[in-house]
Design a protein around this motif. Sequence first.
Motif, PDB file in Angstrom:
ATOM      1  N   SER A  77      67.532   8.253  -4.856  1.00 18.07           N
ATOM      2  CA  SER A  77      65.939   8.334  -4.514  1.00 18.07           C
ATOM      3  C   SER A  77      65.109   9.362  -5.044  1.00 18.07           C
ATOM      4  O   SER A  77      63.812   9.600  -5.183  1.00 18.07           O
ATOM      5  CB  SER A  77      65.918   8.221  -2.969  1.00 18.07           C
ATOM      6  N   LEU A  78      65.843  10.737  -5.002  1.00 20.38           N
ATOM      7  CA  LEU A  78      65.225  11.935  -5.559  1.00 20.38           C
ATOM      8  C   LEU A  78      64.770  11.674  -6.967  1.00 20.38           C
ATOM      9  O   LEU A  78      63.553  12.009  -7.427  1.00 20.38           O
ATOM     10  CB  LEU A  78      66.022  13.264  -5.561  1.00 20.38           C
ATOM     11  N   VAL A  79      65.580  11.466  -7.953  1.00 21.68           N
ATOM     12  CA  VAL A  79      65.165  11.003  -9.352  1.00 21.68           C
ATOM     13  C   VAL A  79      64.103  10.027  -9.445  1.00 21.68           C
ATOM     14  O   VAL A  79      62.997  10.248 -10.152  1.00 21.68           O
ATOM     15  CB  VAL A  79      66.234  10.411  -9.992  1.00 21.68           C
ATOM     16  N   LEU A  80      64.095   8.913  -8.759  1.00 22.67           N
ATOM     17  CA  LEU A  80      63.032   7.965  -8.505  1.00 22.67           C
ATOM     18  C   LEU A  80      61.724   8.540  -8.073  1.00 22.67           C
ATOM     19  O   LEU A  80      60.434   8.142  -8.924  1.00 22.67           O
ATOM     20  CB  LEU A  80      63.376   6.626  -7.757  1.00 22.67           C
ATOM     21  N   SER A  81      61.667   9.381  -7.117  1.00 25.30           N
ATOM     22  CA  SER A  81      60.449   9.907  -6.653  1.00 25.30           C
ATOM     23  C   SER A  81      59.841  10.904  -7.408  1.00 25.30           C
ATOM     24  O   SER A  81      58.723  11.001  -7.585  1.00 25.30           O
ATOM     25  CB  SER A  81      60.639  10.471  -5.277  1.00 25.30           C
ATOM     26  N   ILE A  82      60.623  11.782  -8.013  1.00 24.45           N
ATOM     27  CA  ILE A  82      60.228  13.024  -8.772  1.00 24.45           C
ATOM     28  C   ILE A  82      59.872  12.253 -10.043  1.00 24.45           C
ATOM     29  O   ILE A  82      58.732  12.961 -10.644  1.00 24.45           O
ATOM     30  CB  ILE A  82      61.488  14.050  -9.112  1.00 24.45           C
ATOM     31  N   PHE A  83      60.469  11.541 -10.699  1.00 23.54           N
ATOM     32  CA  PHE A  83      59.900  11.061 -12.017  1.00 23.54           C
ATOM     33  C   PHE A  83      59.209  10.042 -12.352  1.00 23.54           C
ATOM     34  O   PHE A  83      58.748   9.491 -13.439  1.00 23.54           O
ATOM     35  CB  PHE A  83      61.200  10.939 -12.937  1.00 23.54           C
ATOM     36  N   THR A  84      58.836   9.058 -10.910  1.00 24.52           N
ATOM     37  CA  THR A  84      57.936   8.112 -11.048  1.00 24.52           C
ATOM     38  C   THR A  84      56.641   8.120 -10.170  1.00 24.52           C
ATOM     39  O   THR A  84      55.572   8.230 -10.568  1.00 24.52           O
ATOM     40  CB  THR A  84      58.737   6.617 -10.985  1.00 24.52           C
ATOM     41  N   VAL A  85      57.325   8.446  -8.939  1.00 23.88           N
ATOM     42  CA  VAL A  85      55.914   8.716  -7.967  1.00 23.88           C
ATOM     43  C   VAL A  85      55.148   9.715  -8.283  1.00 23.88           C
ATOM     44  O   VAL A  85      53.596   9.685  -8.264  1.00 23.88           O
ATOM     45  CB  VAL A  85      56.396   8.533  -6.652  1.00 23.88           C
ATOM     46  N   ILE A  86      55.583  10.847  -8.478  1.00 23.60           N
ATOM     47  CA  ILE A  86      54.780  12.070  -8.623  1.00 23.60           C
ATOM     48  C   ILE A  86      53.980  12.274  -9.893  1.00 23.60           C
ATOM     49  O   ILE A  86      52.825  12.431 -10.081  1.00 23.60           O
ATOM     50  CB  ILE A  86      55.726  13.537  -8.515  1.00 23.60           C
ATOM     51  N   PRO A  87      54.453  11.492 -11.201  1.00 21.44           N
ATOM     52  CA  PRO A  87      53.779  11.579 -12.325  1.00 21.44           C
ATOM     53  C   PRO A  87      52.619  10.874 -12.250  1.00 21.44           C
ATOM     54  O   PRO A  87      51.631  10.883 -12.828  1.00 21.44           O
ATOM     55  CB  PRO A  87      54.764  11.289 -13.684  1.00 21.44           C
ATOM     56  N   GLN A  88      52.924   9.705 -11.533  1.00 20.53           N
ATOM     57  CA  GLN A  88      51.575   8.701 -11.421  1.00 20.53           C
ATOM     58  C   GLN A  88      50.581   9.190 -10.639  1.00 20.53           C
ATOM     59  O   GLN A  88      49.478   8.795 -10.947  1.00 20.53           O
ATOM     60  CB  GLN A  88      52.238   7.256 -10.670  1.00 20.53           C
ATOM     61  N   ASN A  89      50.843   9.743  -9.575  1.00 14.06           N
ATOM     62  CA  ASN A  89      49.857  10.640  -8.589  1.00 14.06           C
ATOM     63  C   ASN A  89      49.222  11.705  -9.211  1.00 14.06           C
ATOM     64  O   ASN A  89      48.305  11.953  -9.288  1.00 14.06           O
ATOM     65  CB  ASN A  89      50.657  11.111  -7.220  1.00 14.06           C
ATOM     66  N   ILE A  90      50.050  12.439 -10.041  1.00 11.93           N
ATOM     67  CA  ILE A  90      49.272  13.559 -10.974  1.00 11.93           C
ATOM     68  C   ILE A  90      48.262  13.014 -11.846  1.00 11.93           C
ATOM     69  O   ILE A  90      47.384  13.866 -12.224  1.00 11.93           O
ATOM     70  CB  ILE A  90      50.457  14.275 -11.615  1.00 11.93           C
ATOM     71  N   SER A  91      48.791  11.964 -12.615  1.00 11.39           N
ATOM     72  CA  SER A  91      47.696  11.383 -13.504  1.00 11.39           C
ATOM     73  C   SER A  91      46.460  10.807 -12.805  1.00 11.39           C
ATOM     74  O   SER A  91      45.424  10.955 -13.459  1.00 11.39           O
ATOM     75  CB  SER A  91      48.307  10.039 -14.171  1.00 11.39           C
ATOM     76  N   ASN A  92      46.453  10.554 -11.488  1.00  8.82           N
ATOM     77  CA  ASN A  92      45.206  10.490 -10.642  1.00  8.82           C
ATOM     78  C   ASN A  92      44.585  11.645 -10.562  1.00  8.82           C
ATOM     79  O   ASN A  92      43.219  11.499 -10.679  1.00  8.82           O
ATOM     80  CB  ASN A  92      45.725   9.895  -9.301  1.00  8.82           C
ATOM     81  N   ILE A  93      45.186  12.628 -10.307  1.00  3.06           N
ATOM     82  CA  ILE A  93      44.279  14.036 -10.233  1.00  3.06           C
ATOM     83  C   ILE A  93      43.848  14.315 -11.338  1.00  3.06           C
ATOM     84  O   ILE A  93      42.748  14.955 -11.424  1.00  3.06           O
ATOM     85  CB  ILE A  93      45.471  15.246  -9.661  1.00  3.06           C
ATOM     86  N   LEU A  94      44.525  14.034 -12.371  1.00  2.41           N
ATOM     87  CA  LEU A  94      43.889  14.560 -13.882  1.00  2.41           C
ATOM     88  C   LEU A  94      42.668  13.831 -14.201  1.00  2.41           C
ATOM     89  O   LEU A  94      41.645  14.396 -14.845  1.00  2.41           O
ATOM     90  CB  LEU A  94      44.829  14.393 -15.052  1.00  2.41           C
ATOM     91  N   TYR A  95      42.581  12.547 -13.674  1.00  3.46           N
ATOM     92  CA  TYR A  95      41.530  11.854 -14.021  1.00  3.46           C
ATOM     93  C   TYR A  95      40.136  11.874 -12.890  1.00  3.46           C
ATOM     94  O   TYR A  95      38.966  11.687 -13.518  1.00  3.46           O
ATOM     95  CB  TYR A  95      41.570  10.316 -14.088  1.00  3.46           C
ATOM     96  N   GLN A  96      40.520  12.049 -11.698  1.00  6.78           N
ATOM     97  CA  GLN A  96      39.889  12.544 -10.820  1.00  6.78           C
ATOM     98  C   GLN A  96      40.288  13.307  -9.434  1.00  6.78           C
ATOM     99  O   GLN A  96      41.217  12.714  -8.884  1.00  6.78           O
ATOM    100  CB  GLN A  96      39.433  10.867 -10.088  1.00  6.78           C
ATOM    101  N   PHE A  97      39.626  14.365  -9.563  1.00 13.59           N
ATOM    102  CA  PHE A  97      40.339  15.457  -8.712  1.00 13.59           C
ATOM    103  C   PHE A  97      39.887  15.155  -7.172  1.00 13.59           C
ATOM    104  O   PHE A  97      38.427  15.054  -7.133  1.00 13.59           O
ATOM    105  CB  PHE A  97      40.104  17.020  -9.276  1.00 13.59           C
ATOM    106  N   ASP A  98      40.616  15.053  -6.380  1.00 12.71           N
ATOM    107  CA  ASP A  98      40.333  14.927  -4.753  1.00 12.71           C
ATOM    108  C   ASP A  98      41.416  15.557  -4.086  1.00 12.71           C
ATOM    109  O   ASP A  98      42.660  15.549  -4.388  1.00 12.71           O
ATOM    110  CB  ASP A  98      40.459  13.576  -4.641  1.00 12.71           C
ATOM    111  N   ILE A  99      40.855  16.372  -3.073  1.00 20.86           N
ATOM    112  CA  ILE A  99      41.680  17.192  -2.286  1.00 20.86           C
ATOM    113  C   ILE A  99      42.660  16.217  -1.472  1.00 20.86           C
ATOM    114  O   ILE A  99      43.773  16.593  -1.015  1.00 20.86           O
ATOM    115  CB  ILE A  99      40.995  18.139  -1.434  1.00 20.86           C
TER     116      ILE A  99
END
Length: 168
Positions: free
Chosen positions: A18-40
């Motif tokens: 679960s750690l591997v899945l969350s760190i290497f799939t969920v977090i990068p997908q969410n970080i790409s959202n921040i890169l395209y549109q920053f929102d607090i």
Amino acid sequence: MTKRDFFRILIKIFGLYSLVLSIFTVIPQNISNILYQFDIMILLIILASTLISVGLFLILLFKTDFIIDKLKLDKGFDDSQINFGNLTNESILKLAIFIIGGFLIIDYTPSLLFDLVNAFKNKATFSTIEGSSIDYFQIFVSLINIVIGYLFITNYKSISKFLDKKQS
């Protein structure tokens, strides 16, 4: 191997996966959202999900006996032993870590190859594969996942020794 040892191994394997899945799939997908549109709000969601996943991992890894006791996982069986033949706790952990590393490599190699071919085609012909765009962040994430999978496969013995430490 006792039932308690079996459930201890299962909980630790689930925690690691679960750690591997969350760190290497969920977090990068969410970080790409921040890169395209920053929102607090998105930033807070990413931080909260990261803290929850790391907290869950730590609980699953270091409080396995507490979880087994509270859920009464080792109660109600006719026999207290499980016979797996020559398999020990460490050998089951080694196999699971090897499989998780293999899954990481198998899951991310095709997307890495597709993104690299797409980027190469763009450099050579100034056009991408129809219906796709170049995502350098996804190339980086895929490469990191493949490296982590490789490290899991090559260091499965030391990782299993760390995970198999007796609870204090």
